[in-house]
Each structure stands twice: as structure tokens, then as C-alpha cells.
Scaffold this active site. Sequence first.
Site, PDB file in Angstrom:
ATOM      1  N   HIS A 106       0.805  -1.078   0.011  1.00  0.00           N
ATOM      2  CA  HIS A 106       0.023   0.110   0.053  1.00  0.00           C
ATOM      3  C   HIS A 106       0.997   1.198  -0.074  1.00  0.00           C
ATOM      4  O   HIS A 106       1.849   1.223   0.660  1.00  0.00           O
ATOM      5  CB  HIS A 106      -1.007   0.147   1.289  1.00  0.00           C
ATOM      6  CG  HIS A 106      -2.191   0.715   1.109  1.00  0.00           C
ATOM      7  ND1 HIS A 106      -2.020   2.355   1.274  1.00  0.00           N
ATOM      8  CD2 HIS A 106      -3.151   0.665   0.743  1.00  0.00           C
ATOM      9  CE1 HIS A 106      -3.072   2.902   1.100  1.00  0.00           C
ATOM     10  NE2 HIS A 106      -4.077   2.005   0.711  1.00  0.00           N
ATOM     11  N   ASP A 121      -7.920  -5.087  -0.202  1.00  0.00           N
ATOM     12  CA  ASP A 121      -8.367  -5.744  -1.411  1.00  0.00           C
ATOM     13  C   ASP A 121      -7.978  -7.503  -1.236  1.00  0.00           C
ATOM     14  O   ASP A 121      -8.627  -8.297  -1.787  1.00  0.00           O
ATOM     15  CB  ASP A 121      -7.994  -5.456  -2.662  1.00  0.00           C
ATOM     16  CG  ASP A 121      -8.462  -4.060  -3.108  1.00  0.00           C
ATOM     17  OD1 ASP A 121      -7.540  -3.144  -3.394  1.00  0.00           O
ATOM     18  OD2 ASP A 121      -9.550  -3.698  -2.962  1.00  0.00           O
TER      19      ASP A 121
HETATM   20  C1  SDX Z   1      -6.031   0.200  -3.085  1.00  0.00           C
HETATM   21  O1  SDX Z   1      -4.109   4.297  -2.208  1.00  0.00           O
HETATM   22  C2  SDX Z   1      -5.216   4.050  -1.479  1.00  0.00           C
HETATM   23  O2  SDX Z   1      -5.561   4.445  -0.426  1.00  0.00           O
HETATM   24  C3  SDX Z   1      -5.832   2.676  -2.278  1.00  0.00           C
HETATM   25  C4  SDX Z   1      -6.823   1.951  -1.579  1.00  0.00           C
HETATM   26  C5  SDX Z   1      -8.275   2.807  -1.354  1.00  0.00           C
HETATM   27  O3  SDX Z   1      -8.716   2.376  -0.276  1.00  0.00           O
HETATM   28  O4  SDX Z   1      -8.390   3.776  -2.033  1.00  0.00           O
HETATM   29  O5  SDX Z   1      -6.302   1.597  -0.397  1.00  0.00           O
HETATM   30  C6  SDX Z   1      -7.200   0.787  -2.341  1.00  0.00           C
HETATM   31  O6  SDX Z   1      -5.968   0.570  -4.277  1.00  0.00           O
HETATM   32  C7  SDX Z   1      -5.276  -0.787  -2.245  1.00  0.00           C
HETATM   33  C8  SDX Z   1      -4.196  -1.246  -3.160  1.00  0.00           C
HETATM   34  C9  SDX Z   1      -4.679  -2.691  -4.245  1.00  0.00           C
HETATM   35  N1  SDX Z   1      -3.550  -2.869  -5.159  1.00  0.00           N
HETATM   36  C10 SDX Z   1      -2.948  -3.841  -5.028  1.00  0.00           C
HETATM   37  O7  SDX Z   1      -2.930  -4.733  -4.265  1.00  0.00           O
HETATM   38  C11 SDX Z   1      -1.668  -4.310  -6.254  1.00  0.00           C
HETATM   39  C12 SDX Z   1      -0.586  -5.046  -5.657  1.00  0.00           C
HETATM   40  N2  SDX Z   1       0.072  -3.844  -4.828  1.00  0.00           N
HETATM   41  C13 SDX Z   1       0.843  -3.106  -5.597  1.00  0.00           C
HETATM   42  O8  SDX Z   1       1.112  -2.990  -6.623  1.00  0.00           O
HETATM   43  C14 SDX Z   1       1.418  -1.810  -4.705  1.00  0.00           C
HETATM   44  O9  SDX Z   1       1.786  -2.360  -3.534  1.00  0.00           O
HETATM   45  C15 SDX Z   1       0.698  -0.663  -4.509  1.00  0.00           C
HETATM   46  C16 SDX Z   1       0.161  -0.175  -5.990  1.00  0.00           C
HETATM   47  C17 SDX Z   1      -0.517  -0.782  -3.944  1.00  0.00           C
HETATM   48  C18 SDX Z   1       1.498   0.539  -3.981  1.00  0.00           C
HETATM   49  O10 SDX Z   1       2.674   0.785  -4.845  1.00  0.00           O
HETATM   50  P1  SDX Z   1       3.524   2.010  -4.487  1.00  0.00           P
HETATM   51  O11 SDX Z   1       3.287   2.669  -3.302  1.00  0.00           O
HETATM   52  O12 SDX Z   1       4.070   2.570  -6.026  1.00  0.00           O
HETATM   53  O13 SDX Z   1       4.976   0.852  -4.303  1.00  0.00           O
HETATM   54  P2  SDX Z   1       5.841   0.504  -5.129  1.00  0.00           P
HETATM   55  O14 SDX Z   1       5.322  -0.227  -6.476  1.00  0.00           O
HETATM   56  O15 SDX Z   1       7.161   1.567  -5.529  1.00  0.00           O
HETATM   57  O16 SDX Z   1       6.695  -0.822  -4.395  1.00  0.00           O
HETATM   58  C19 SDX Z   1       7.727  -0.492  -3.547  1.00  0.00           C
HETATM   59  C20 SDX Z   1       8.373  -1.869  -3.619  1.00  0.00           C
HETATM   60  C21 SDX Z   1       8.840  -2.333  -4.794  1.00  0.00           C
HETATM   61  O17 SDX Z   1      10.163  -3.050  -4.725  1.00  0.00           O
HETATM   62  P3  SDX Z   1      11.377  -2.344  -4.853  1.00  0.00           P
HETATM   63  O18 SDX Z   1      11.621  -1.673  -6.370  1.00  0.00           O
HETATM   64  O19 SDX Z   1      11.741  -1.445  -3.932  1.00  0.00           O
HETATM   65  O20 SDX Z   1      12.615  -3.446  -5.056  1.00  0.00           O
HETATM   66  O21 SDX Z   1       7.728  -3.007  -2.944  1.00  0.00           O
HETATM   67  C22 SDX Z   1       7.544  -3.743  -4.073  1.00  0.00           C
HETATM   68  C23 SDX Z   1       7.852  -3.144  -5.342  1.00  0.00           C
HETATM   69  O22 SDX Z   1       8.374  -4.219  -6.237  1.00  0.00           O
HETATM   70  N3  SDX Z   1       6.140  -4.319  -4.151  1.00  0.00           N
HETATM   71  C24 SDX Z   1       5.776  -5.707  -4.532  1.00  0.00           C
HETATM   72  C25 SDX Z   1       4.077  -5.370  -4.198  1.00  0.00           C
HETATM   73  N4  SDX Z   1       3.937  -4.201  -3.741  1.00  0.00           N
HETATM   74  C26 SDX Z   1       4.932  -3.394  -4.046  1.00  0.00           C
HETATM   75  N5  SDX Z   1       6.331  -6.717  -4.564  1.00  0.00           N
HETATM   76  C27 SDX Z   1       5.373  -7.748  -4.741  1.00  0.00           C
HETATM   77  N6  SDX Z   1       4.076  -7.723  -4.631  1.00  0.00           N
HETATM   78  C28 SDX Z   1       3.344  -6.747  -4.480  1.00  0.00           C
HETATM   79  N7  SDX Z   1       2.311  -6.816  -3.888  1.00  0.00           N
END
Ligand code: SDX
Length: 428
Positions: A307, A364
Site C-alpha cells: 500500500h 483488497d
Molecule cells: C487500493 O491509495 C489507496 O488508499 C488505495 C486504496 C483505497 O482504499 O483507495 O487503499 C485501495 O488500491 C489498495 C491497493 C490495491 N493494489 C494491489 O493490491 C496491487 C498490488 N500492490 C501493489 O502493486 C503496490 O503495493 C501498490 C500499487 C498498492 C503500491 O505501490 P507503490 O506505493 O507505488 O509502491 P511500489 O510499487 O514502488 O513498491 C515498493 C516496493 C517495490 O520493490 P523495490 O523496487 O523497492 O525492490 O515494493 C514492491 C515493489 O516491487 N512491491 C511488491 C508489491 N507491492 C509493492 N512486490 C510484490 N508484490 C506486491 N504486491
Amino acid sequence: MSNSAQINVDGNTYELPVIEGTENEKAIDISKLRGQSGVITIDPGFKNTGSTQSAITFLDGEKGILRYRGYSIEELAEKSSFLEVSYLLIYGELPTAEQYANFKKDITRHTMVHEDVKKILEGFPSVAHPMGVLSSLVCAQTAFYPESLDPNRSGEEVDLSIVRLIAKLPTFAAWSYKNQIGHPVNYPDNSLDYASNFLKMMFANPAENFDVDPVVADALDKLLILHADHEQNCSASTVRIVGSSHASMYASISAGINALWGPLHGGANQAVIEMLENIKNDGGDTKKWMAKAKDKDDPFRLMGFGHRVYKNFDPRARIIKKAADDVLEKLGVNDPILDIAKGLEEEALKDQYFVDRKLYPNVDFYSGIIYRALGIPTDMFTVMFAIGRLPGWIAQWKEMRENKEPIGRPRQVYTGYNERSYTDIGQR
Ligand code: SDX
């Protein structure tokens, strides 16, 4: 300046005010930075940038706190109802008994939609994703209520649009589902509460009697509360920036529905179930899929994990996980993917990759398991998120307009060609 920050650029120092919110959050106000220094800031994804000051919802990502207008999500989920929470988010205070009765009555009276909505629905092939249908039907409300296009409408006229949207969204959603499966639509039943009316429109069919299971209706009402707002998330920011051009509420909410559709945002609840199904069909080897989620060369992500704000447990995920156990037990549903989800969570919470990145289950991760147990089809999960999030979007749009915020228009840093002369290649 009592509280300020200094920025030093090309040997010049600029002093900028620091503002502080009611929960002691601090922000450097850069609204005059470019005028003073000719320099802008840049922050792809706005990970460190605030877009507004808001009194609607407070999150503390480190402590896993979520409050709507000061009330904790735990209390509201346990004691309130979705329509009461909707009123709280939109108008800022819990309604009196009379205000609540009038709000519910108004919403009940507006659940019907124009018969021409059926003609729009019939234009969609059955394979149409319900989110695309929903955003289209919401935007189409500008045609049925052209007066809503006037950006200078009175408060009462805006209140009518609010009631119409909250009342009709479940009807649009249920009708899009019935259209998808080739069943006749069900008209609203104004003798039922909000969640029960939606369930009846979704699942009743003329061939048999249908009674709403109160366990299902109660679970749905709680899920809607948990999704009702989440400050400046991707879709709420979309609603605010579209509304900042003085586009109508319907057009702004339609844009928010489309932003929510993405699998990185609200579309994740559908992606989680599809992921869990894949893992189950692949033999349930959660370790293999955890390795894929950590492999930078593999596009697979553990959907429902991580998140932008929560670097601790998403408080909603904690509530939904408990509700999933309760609802499935009450309904006598034994869903093997719930065990797979719990196994993944257990492994992730002790895996260094996830611990280092503070990746926890988000809203989710478990919600789809409950929707599935309630009989909601998978491609309708994000529609359920939209129905829940609607009052939050409305509250954000209303606050932005009442605060007379300027049109959203970010700056950029240009990285293209410098000036060059046109050369005619004689081919035109
Ligand atoms: C919602 O914003 C809100 O409030 C949203 C929400 C709401 O109520 O409106 O809460 C609802 O959208 C919840 C999120 C739902 N999405 C997912 O579950 C999709 C999977 N999660 C991600 O793609 C990710 O965690 C996000 C999109 C939610 C957040 O992404 P960020 O903040 O841009 O973080 P990032 O992508 O830069 O990740 C940071 C690190 C990375 O690794 P490094 O480059 O540092 O090595 O964490 C890793 C990412 O690769 N990472 C994951 C991961 N999520 C982040 N690795 C594996 N699996 C994951 N799910």
C-alpha cells in the site's frame, strides 16, 4: 516565520512556510516557490506531495489508523450503517434521527432510473466489463439531468444530485449484471434497506421467490462502510482534478470509477481472486508464487499486498479478514482459496522481502473472498468497491468545490529536443 523551511538553489536561499494539520502532520507550502525561484518540485506518483488540505478522512500509515471525520473505522464498521457513514462523510457530522430518516427516505425514493437506461444497457455486448458499463451509465446521467452541468447550482440542487447518485448506483450495477447474464432486470424494492435492495435486484429472478439473507445484507453493509473513503487515493484524486475544471459531479464520479478499475487500485480485489484461483489450480504451491512476487524479472505481484500509505496492517484488511471467517461460517461456505490466502499472508509476514518493504495485506486481499461467498461474480467485485467508495468521492468533490480550489494543472520538466528547424523532405 514561526515554522518554515529553507531551500537553497543555485546559491540562493528561499524560505517557505510549513503548515501543520490537526494531527500534527507537517507540509512545506511550495505554492509560491516557482514565483520566487523559477524552480518547481517533481514527485512522480505524488509519493511525497500533498494535493490539498482535507477534513474528511485521516490515515496514519505507520500506525494503521483510519478515521472518517474523526470516528475510527473499527467503531463505524461495528456500530454504524453505510447510509449513516455516507451522510457523515458528505456533510461532516453524524445525522440526527430526523436528518437520517429524511436522507434514507430521499435515497429510497430515487432508486428508480429512467427507462431509457435499458436502451443504453442493451447497446453493451454481454462481455462488457461492468466497470465500463457503470462509468458510462453514471456519465449518461448528465443527459438525463442536464441541469447538473451548471457549475453554479445551489446547495439543494447539489444535494439532489448526491441523493440521485447514491440511490441509483446500485440499480445501475445490478442492471449491468442482469444484462450481462441475459436476465430481465429487477426494479428496486423500496421496502428494503440499501444493501438488501441491491442484493434483491442482483439475484432475484421471476422464476422463483427470493428472500434476502440478513447475514449477507449485514456483511455487505459492513463492506461498503469499509470502502467508503480513503483520503487522496488514485480515484479520489481523479474525482477532484476532473471536478476542479468545474465538470459536473456525474462526470467527475464517472472518471473516478475508471481510475478505480485499474488492478493496482480497486481492480485488485478481482485480481486477488484470480491470483488465488491460479495458485489453487497450480497445486497450491504458495512458496513458488511468493518467489515469483519477489523476482524482479517476473511481472507477477502478490495482489492485495502492499500500500502507498499503510506501512503496517491496513485496518480494513484486519476487519475484513475476521468478517470473512464469520460470514463463511454463518453461510456454511468452505472456500479453499481462503486457506490459500491465509497461507500466503502467513508466509509474507515473515519473509524478509515483504518485511523490508513493509508489504501487508490491504483492503483488497480478503474482500473478494467475502464477495464470492455472498454470490457476487468476480468481475463485479470492483463495482462493489465503487458503490462503497461513492460517498467518499462525493465528499472529496464537494469539499474541493466548496473550498473553491483552483483547476488542477501540474507543471513538468521538459526533456525533449531543444529548438530545431523544419526540413521539408519533399514527400508531402
Ligand atoms: C487500493 O491509495 C489507496 O488508499 C488505495 C486504496 C483505497 O482504499 O483507495 O487503499 C485501495 O488500491 C489498495 C491497493 C490495491 N493494489 C494491489 O493490491 C496491487 C498490488 N500492490 C501493489 O502493486 C503496490 O503495493 C501498490 C500499487 C498498492 C503500491 O505501490 P507503490 O506505493 O507505488 O509502491 P511500489 O510499487 O514502488 O513498491 C515498493 C516496493 C517495490 O520493490 P523495490 O523496487 O523497492 O525492490 O515494493 C514492491 C515493489 O516491487 N512491491 C511488491 C508489491 N507491492 C509493492 N512486490 C510484490 N508484490 C506486491 N504486491
